[in-house]
Scaffold this motif. Sequence first.
Motif, PDB file in Angstrom:
ATOM      1  N   ILE A 191       0.894  -1.201   0.245  1.00  0.00           N
ATOM      2  CA  ILE A 191       0.065   0.066   0.014  1.00  0.00           C
ATOM      3  C   ILE A 191       0.892   1.313   0.021  1.00  0.00           C
ATOM      4  O   ILE A 191       1.537   1.314   0.845  1.00  0.00           O
ATOM      5  N   ARG A 192       0.943   2.030  -1.061  1.00  0.00           N
ATOM      6  CA  ARG A 192       1.560   3.310  -1.180  1.00  0.00           C
ATOM      7  C   ARG A 192       1.109   4.465  -1.037  1.00  0.00           C
ATOM      8  O   ARG A 192       0.055   4.890  -1.467  1.00  0.00           O
ATOM      9  N   ALA A 193       1.946   5.307  -0.611  1.00  0.00           N
ATOM     10  CA  ALA A 193       1.565   6.960  -0.453  1.00  0.00           C
ATOM     11  C   ALA A 193       1.336   7.290  -1.965  1.00  0.00           C
ATOM     12  O   ALA A 193       2.107   6.782  -2.830  1.00  0.00           O
ATOM     13  N   ASN A 194       0.640   8.374  -2.344  1.00  0.00           N
ATOM     14  CA  ASN A 194       0.094   9.068  -3.385  1.00  0.00           C
ATOM     15  C   ASN A 194      -0.524   8.056  -4.266  1.00  0.00           C
ATOM     16  O   ASN A 194      -0.579   8.362  -5.676  1.00  0.00           O
ATOM     17  N   ALA A 242     -11.035  11.127  -2.560  1.00  0.00           N
ATOM     18  CA  ALA A 242     -10.190  10.098  -2.457  1.00  0.00           C
ATOM     19  C   ALA A 242      -8.745  10.586  -3.209  1.00  0.00           C
ATOM     20  O   ALA A 242      -7.645  10.195  -2.706  1.00  0.00           O
ATOM     21  N   ARG A 243      -9.007  10.880  -4.543  1.00  0.00           N
ATOM     22  CA  ARG A 243      -7.958  11.349  -5.239  1.00  0.00           C
ATOM     23  C   ARG A 243      -6.966  12.412  -4.609  1.00  0.00           C
ATOM     24  O   ARG A 243      -5.624  12.493  -4.728  1.00  0.00           O
ATOM     25  N   GLU A 244      -7.453  13.634  -4.155  1.00  0.00           N
ATOM     26  CA  GLU A 244      -7.228  14.546  -3.491  1.00  0.00           C
ATOM     27  C   GLU A 244      -6.323  14.049  -2.301  1.00  0.00           C
ATOM     28  O   GLU A 244      -5.099  14.432  -2.084  1.00  0.00           O
ATOM     29  N   LEU A 245      -6.768  13.090  -1.496  1.00  0.00           N
ATOM     30  CA  LEU A 245      -5.846  12.678  -0.436  1.00  0.00           C
ATOM     31  C   LEU A 245      -4.658  11.949  -0.911  1.00  0.00           C
ATOM     32  O   LEU A 245      -3.479  12.147  -0.260  1.00  0.00           O
ATOM     33  N   ALA A 246      -4.836  11.238  -1.876  1.00  0.00           N
ATOM     34  CA  ALA A 246      -3.760  10.562  -2.512  1.00  0.00           C
ATOM     35  C   ALA A 246      -2.783  11.481  -2.999  1.00  0.00           C
ATOM     36  O   ALA A 246      -1.527  11.281  -2.699  1.00  0.00           O
ATOM     37  N   ASP A 247      -3.175  12.597  -3.871  1.00  0.00           N
ATOM     38  CA  ASP A 247      -2.211  13.610  -4.030  1.00  0.00           C
ATOM     39  C   ASP A 247      -1.554  14.306  -3.172  1.00  0.00           C
ATOM     40  O   ASP A 247      -0.492  15.061  -3.373  1.00  0.00           O
ATOM     41  N   ALA A 248      -2.043  14.202  -1.863  1.00  0.00           N
ATOM     42  CA  ALA A 248      -1.443  14.858  -0.709  1.00  0.00           C
ATOM     43  C   ALA A 248      -0.596  13.753  -0.100  1.00  0.00           C
ATOM     44  O   ALA A 248      -0.594  14.092   1.352  1.00  0.00           O
ATOM     45  N   ASP A 249       0.045  12.837  -0.633  1.00  0.00           N
ATOM     46  CA  ASP A 249       0.799  12.025  -0.053  1.00  0.00           C
ATOM     47  C   ASP A 249       0.259  10.723   0.903  1.00  0.00           C
ATOM     48  O   ASP A 249       0.931  10.321   1.705  1.00  0.00           O
ATOM     49  N   THR A 250      -1.194  10.761   0.846  1.00  0.00           N
ATOM     50  CA  THR A 250      -1.887   9.482   1.844  1.00  0.00           C
ATOM     51  C   THR A 250      -2.007   8.276   0.800  1.00  0.00           C
ATOM     52  O   THR A 250      -1.895   8.514  -0.436  1.00  0.00           O
ATOM     53  N   ALA A 251      -1.659   7.183   1.554  1.00  0.00           N
ATOM     54  CA  ALA A 251      -2.074   6.052   0.960  1.00  0.00           C
ATOM     55  C   ALA A 251      -3.565   5.735   1.187  1.00  0.00           C
ATOM     56  O   ALA A 251      -3.913   5.576   2.216  1.00  0.00           O
ATOM     57  N   VAL A 252      -4.320   5.667  -0.085  1.00  0.00           N
ATOM     58  CA  VAL A 252      -5.786   5.710   0.153  1.00  0.00           C
ATOM     59  C   VAL A 252      -6.077   4.227  -0.461  1.00  0.00           C
ATOM     60  O   VAL A 252      -5.692   3.700  -1.574  1.00  0.00           O
ATOM     61  N   VAL A 253      -6.988   3.441   0.271  1.00  0.00           N
ATOM     62  CA  VAL A 253      -7.206   2.159   0.091  1.00  0.00           C
ATOM     63  C   VAL A 253      -8.994   2.273  -0.119  1.00  0.00           C
ATOM     64  O   VAL A 253      -9.405   2.631   0.884  1.00  0.00           O
ATOM     65  N   VAL A 254      -9.524   1.743  -1.167  1.00  0.00           N
ATOM     66  CA  VAL A 254     -10.914   1.682  -1.129  1.00  0.00           C
ATOM     67  C   VAL A 254     -11.297   0.307  -1.763  1.00  0.00           C
ATOM     68  O   VAL A 254     -10.665  -0.323  -2.360  1.00  0.00           O
ATOM     69  N   THR A 255     -12.656  -0.062  -1.325  1.00  0.00           N
ATOM     70  CA  THR A 255     -13.212  -1.067  -2.012  1.00  0.00           C
ATOM     71  C   THR A 255     -14.525  -0.380  -2.657  1.00  0.00           C
ATOM     72  O   THR A 255     -15.163   0.393  -2.236  1.00  0.00           O
ATOM     73  N   SER A 256     -14.919  -1.049  -3.909  1.00  0.00           N
ATOM     74  CA  SER A 256     -16.194  -0.530  -4.546  1.00  0.00           C
ATOM     75  C   SER A 256     -16.542  -1.557  -5.601  1.00  0.00           C
ATOM     76  O   SER A 256     -15.756  -2.429  -6.233  1.00  0.00           O
ATOM     77  N   HIS A 257     -17.690  -1.540  -6.138  1.00  0.00           N
ATOM     78  CA  HIS A 257     -18.247  -2.205  -7.068  1.00  0.00           C
ATOM     79  C   HIS A 257     -18.384  -1.549  -8.352  1.00  0.00           C
ATOM     80  O   HIS A 257     -18.999  -1.958  -9.373  1.00  0.00           O
TER      81      HIS A 257
END
Length: 258
Positions: A43-46, A183-198
């Motif tokens: 799980i990576r940042a950004n 979610a994208r904005e969080l990732a662009d601010a160096d967060t590692a974002v994990v989502v589940t989705s259908h």
Amino acid sequence: MTTHEDDARTTGTDRAGATLVDVEDLAFAYGDVSVFEDVSIEIRANAVTALIGPNGTGKTTLLRTLAGLAEPTAGAVRYHGPDVPREIGYLPQQPAFRPGFSAAETLAFYGSLVGESRAEVSARLERVGLADAADRNVEALSGGMTRLLGIAQAAIGDPPVVVLDEPASGLDPGMSAHIYEIARELADADTAVVVTSHDMGLVERTADVIALLDAGGVAVTGSPNALLDRFDVDSLHAVYEAAVSGDLTRVSVRGESA
Ligand code: ADP
């Protein structure tokens, strides 16, 4: 379709692109019933990492083990991020807040636990698009607004890792797109974002890394582009269909960000 691996940039932290959590040979079982085995992912940042797969394949269980809410049967979840008070933020599938308090009061309560000021909390409400609903009681929020408050709560204290369990399920397309933009904005601010989705369309547009679970574990991982190239199909939906119908062998597709 866009992928975002080229967007990785330093935004004031020193963790851009770093592996913040590695999951190694993870297994989970309820008694004798195995949910998944041998799950290994980074799980990576950004990056937005999306877990997809049919109901019951263990996506929620995997997120809960990531968030430290469920103990795996075997294997390891290792956090490699910075030493911060709150390492991982979590949005459950059905966020619920204590009735009788406004959105602003609710978030201020969580903010106070990590030393955030009222002004910082207001800025968070603004960022998720809830500024106009700040004074509304939580029980009067729509389903989408409740999710937005849940995402703001998950991001309180700026944890390096944010885990969102089906953040857009049951929401209209506009609200779903808005949630994935956050979610994208969080990732662009160096967060590692994990989502589940259908929602394969949103995942294909937003995710940098996809892990597709089938009965047993992760059947395939890779960036959206790498998965499409590898299986010579033109949509993530087609990759999903192939996996669900059992046409895929277990494989990790080494794409740009996988
Ligand atoms: P997903 O999020 O992919 O739909 P879950 O992680 O919710 O999958 O569930 C994985 C499997 O574990 C399912 O078969 C589900 O029925 C089972 N399960 C979930 N919670 C429990 C429980 N408390 N006891 C026994 N089995 C459970």
